[in-house]
Motif scaffolding. Sequence first.
Motif: not given
Length: 273
Positions: A223-227, A236-238, A243-245, A249-252
């Motif tokens: 249930r957690k976000m991949l990041r 996390i930011d990296h 993911l955006e690139q 979705n970064p929250q995937a």
Amino acid sequence: MNPKARKQFGQHWLRSDKALNAIVAAAKLNKSDRLLEIGPGTGILTRRLLPMVESVVAVEIDRDLCELLVKKLGNIDNFLLLQGDFLSLDLGTQLASFPNFQQPNKVVANIPYNITGPILEQLLGKIAQPRIPAFDLIVLLVQKEVAQRLYAKPSSRAFGALSVRVQYLAECELICDVPAKAFSPPPKVDSAVVRLRPRIMEPLVSEPKRLEQLLKLGFASKRKMLRNNLKSVVEIDHLSNLLEQLEVNPQARAENLSVAQWVALSNHLTHIA
Ligand code: SAH
């Protein structure tokens, strides 16, 4: 009369003509095919396969069933029965003693459900080490819930680490569902016939071990976000940027990435162990 089914060997005798026909049709058999069957049991499927192909090599763990199979099918010359545990038996070495039986090119089987995972790994290999040579086609009767994971599409409920692992190695499709009552004794769960077509492997993933590690961590808490699941290995930011690139979705969550996106992610994360 069928012998009494033994629980420890996951024995359930298939008794539905419809299911047997579906399995045989899904295998698209040719006279030149050399089949591997895991767990022939009483030989109900074996008997249908034998006249259609060059050979059937069957591996059965249960000694009593092997005796029965020898009585029933022992005089058919394109049939070879090996008694033993499929998971520990070295098929290549065993077959070296039988020059009339070459390495099988297809697998057709109603397998014992308690060892489905290890059987899949034997048949397909691992991401880090795909099986070579690959089988042309694998038709299996498995537990429905496992089948659903094998052919699941990204973002669907059933899509998990097993889906990525297996779909990386093979194309998977559902052939048909098989109800529990198609067996005697009926298992507690429904079943399904699936067809796997191992991929001709190009070096898709640069560091297969890294992909294995990412899958393990990524799906660890569904249930957690991949990041968040990956934060012990990637900042996390990296990861969000990456993911955006990759147009994710970064929250995937892990289950939202396709196999190709997993491969791309792994290939981009060159700096982690
Ligand atoms: N194919 C038969 C039986 C399926 S039940 C049918 O459709 O009716 C599963 C079969 O796998 C049983 O015969 C069981 O004895 C066999 N089996 C269980 N574990 C095994 C193992 N590790 N290696 C080989 N065969 C195994």
